[in-house]
Motif scaffolding. Structure first.
Motif, PDB file in Angstrom:
ATOM      1  N   ILE A 109     -59.237  52.245  69.085  1.00 34.55           N
ATOM      2  CA  ILE A 109     -59.095  52.493  67.535  1.00 34.55           C
ATOM      3  C   ILE A 109     -60.609  52.627  67.278  1.00 34.55           C
ATOM      4  N   SER A 110     -60.797  53.496  66.180  1.00 28.59           N
ATOM      5  CA  SER A 110     -62.220  53.180  65.570  1.00 28.59           C
ATOM      6  C   SER A 110     -62.202  52.238  64.592  1.00 28.59           C
ATOM      7  N   THR A 114     -58.714  40.287  64.074  1.00 29.93           N
ATOM      8  CA  THR A 114     -58.107  40.255  62.685  1.00 29.93           C
ATOM      9  C   THR A 114     -56.494  40.328  63.095  1.00 29.93           C
ATOM     10  N   TYR A 115     -55.623  39.230  62.865  1.00 27.96           N
ATOM     11  CA  TYR A 115     -54.177  39.387  62.867  1.00 27.96           C
ATOM     12  C   TYR A 115     -53.657  39.965  61.817  1.00 27.96           C
ATOM     13  N   TRP A 163     -60.383  48.139  69.725  1.00 25.85           N
ATOM     14  CA  TRP A 163     -59.129  48.348  70.358  1.00 25.85           C
ATOM     15  C   TRP A 163     -58.047  47.466  69.462  1.00 25.85           C
ATOM     16  N   VAL A 164     -56.682  47.703  69.574  1.00 25.70           N
ATOM     17  CA  VAL A 164     -55.758  46.944  68.555  1.00 25.70           C
ATOM     18  C   VAL A 164     -54.609  46.765  70.076  1.00 25.70           C
ATOM     19  N   LYS A 165     -54.045  45.738  69.724  1.00 26.14           N
ATOM     20  CA  LYS A 165     -52.857  45.041  70.599  1.00 26.14           C
ATOM     21  C   LYS A 165     -51.824  44.962  69.742  1.00 26.14           C
ATOM     22  N   TYR A 204     -50.058  42.549  65.053  1.00 19.15           N
ATOM     23  CA  TYR A 204     -51.178  43.482  65.682  1.00 19.15           C
ATOM     24  C   TYR A 204     -52.350  42.618  65.744  1.00 19.15           C
ATOM     25  N   LEU A 205     -53.130  42.670  66.821  1.00 18.44           N
ATOM     26  CA  LEU A 205     -54.593  41.881  66.946  1.00 18.44           C
ATOM     27  C   LEU A 205     -55.504  43.115  66.987  1.00 18.44           C
ATOM     28  N   PHE A 206     -56.445  43.231  66.193  1.00 15.10           N
ATOM     29  CA  PHE A 206     -57.492  44.209  65.845  1.00 15.10           C
ATOM     30  C   PHE A 206     -58.925  43.424  66.342  1.00 15.10           C
TER      31      PHE A 206
END
Length: 196
Positions: A125-126, A151-152, A178-180, A172-174
Motif C-alpha cells: 500500500i502507498s 500504526t495499529y 504494506w499493511v497486515k 490492521y498494522l500499517f
C-alpha cells in the motif's frame, strides 16, 4: 576409490590394480581387447558429494504470498492437522479493495456452521492510500495506536466478535509500504510475509 600418493611404486601399484579391475570387468567378453600397460597412472576423479540428509527440494521463492506462505509453515501445518483449509480472498480495508493484496481465512469449511477459524492478510500500500484508509477506519470508530512496528488500527471493543488476551479484536498494522490484517492484534505476529 582413493588412490595412494604418486610415487614410482605407487604408480605401478595403481596401474596394476586398474588393469586387474578392467580385466575382471571384461572377463568372458569375446570382444575384450588386451590391456596395454603404461607408466602413466589414471587421474583420480573428485570424490562424489555425500548425499544430504534432506532429499526434499527447497521451496521455490515466490514474489506473491499464498495462504500457506503468508504465515509460517508450522502454523499452516497445525491448521491442516485440525482439518482446516484456507480460502483466499481479496484484501479489503473497510469497503475498499487493495490491489495485489491477499486475505486468507483458515477454518473447517466442511464442519458445523459457526466453527471458528482465523483470518490473516497482507497487501502492499502507498503512504497516501494508507493514510486515507486509517482516517476512514478511525471515523468508523476503530482505535488508532502507534507502536515501534507501525500504526495499529483496531476495531472498537463494542463490535469485537473475538478478542485476544489483551482485549484486541480485528487489527490492521500499517508499516512502510504494506499493511497486515489479523482477526486479533496478537495474531498479527503469525504473519511472516514478506519472507526475509
Amino acid at each position: 576409490m582413493t588412490f595412494p600418493a604418486r610415487s614410482r611404486l605407487g604408480t605401478a601399484a595403481v596401474v596394476a590394480l586398474f588393469a586387474a579391475l578392467t580385466l575382471t570387468a571384461c572377463a568372458g567378453s569375446p570382444q575384450a581387447a588386451p590391456l596395454e600397460q603404461t607408466d602413466v597412472a589414471p587421474t583420480p576423479s573428485a570424490p562424489s558429494p555425500e548425499p544430504s540428509a534432506t532429499s526434499e527440494p527447497e521451496p521455490a521463492d515466490t514474489d506473491e504470498p499464498t495462504c500457506e506462505t503468508l504465515i509460517s509453515e508450522a502454523v499452516s501445518k497445525d491448521f491442516e492437522s485440525l482439518g482446516w483449509t484456507s480460502q483466499a480472498e481479496p484484501f479489503y480495508i473497510g469497503s475498499i479493495e487493495v490491489a495485489e493484496g491477499l486475505q486468507c481465512v483458515w477454518a473447517d469449511f466442511e464442519g458445523p456452521a459457526g466453527d471458528h477459524g482465523q483470518m490473516f492478510g497482507w497487501a502492499p500500500i502507498s503512504d497516501g492510500d494508507a493514510a486515507d484508509a486509517q482516517s476512514k477506519l478511525v471515523e468508523q470508530g476503530w482505535i488508532r495506536e502507534e507502536g515501534p512496528e507501525g500504526t495499529y488500527i483496531t476495531e472498537s471493543p463494542d463490535t469485537t466478535i473475538s478478542a485476544d488476551a489483551e482485549g484486541y479484536g480485528m487489527t490492521y498494522l500499517f508499516a512502510d509500504g504494506w499493511v497486515k490484517l489479523a482477526d486479533t492484534k496478537q495474531n498479527l505476529l503469525l504473519i511472516e510475509w514478506p519472507k526475509s
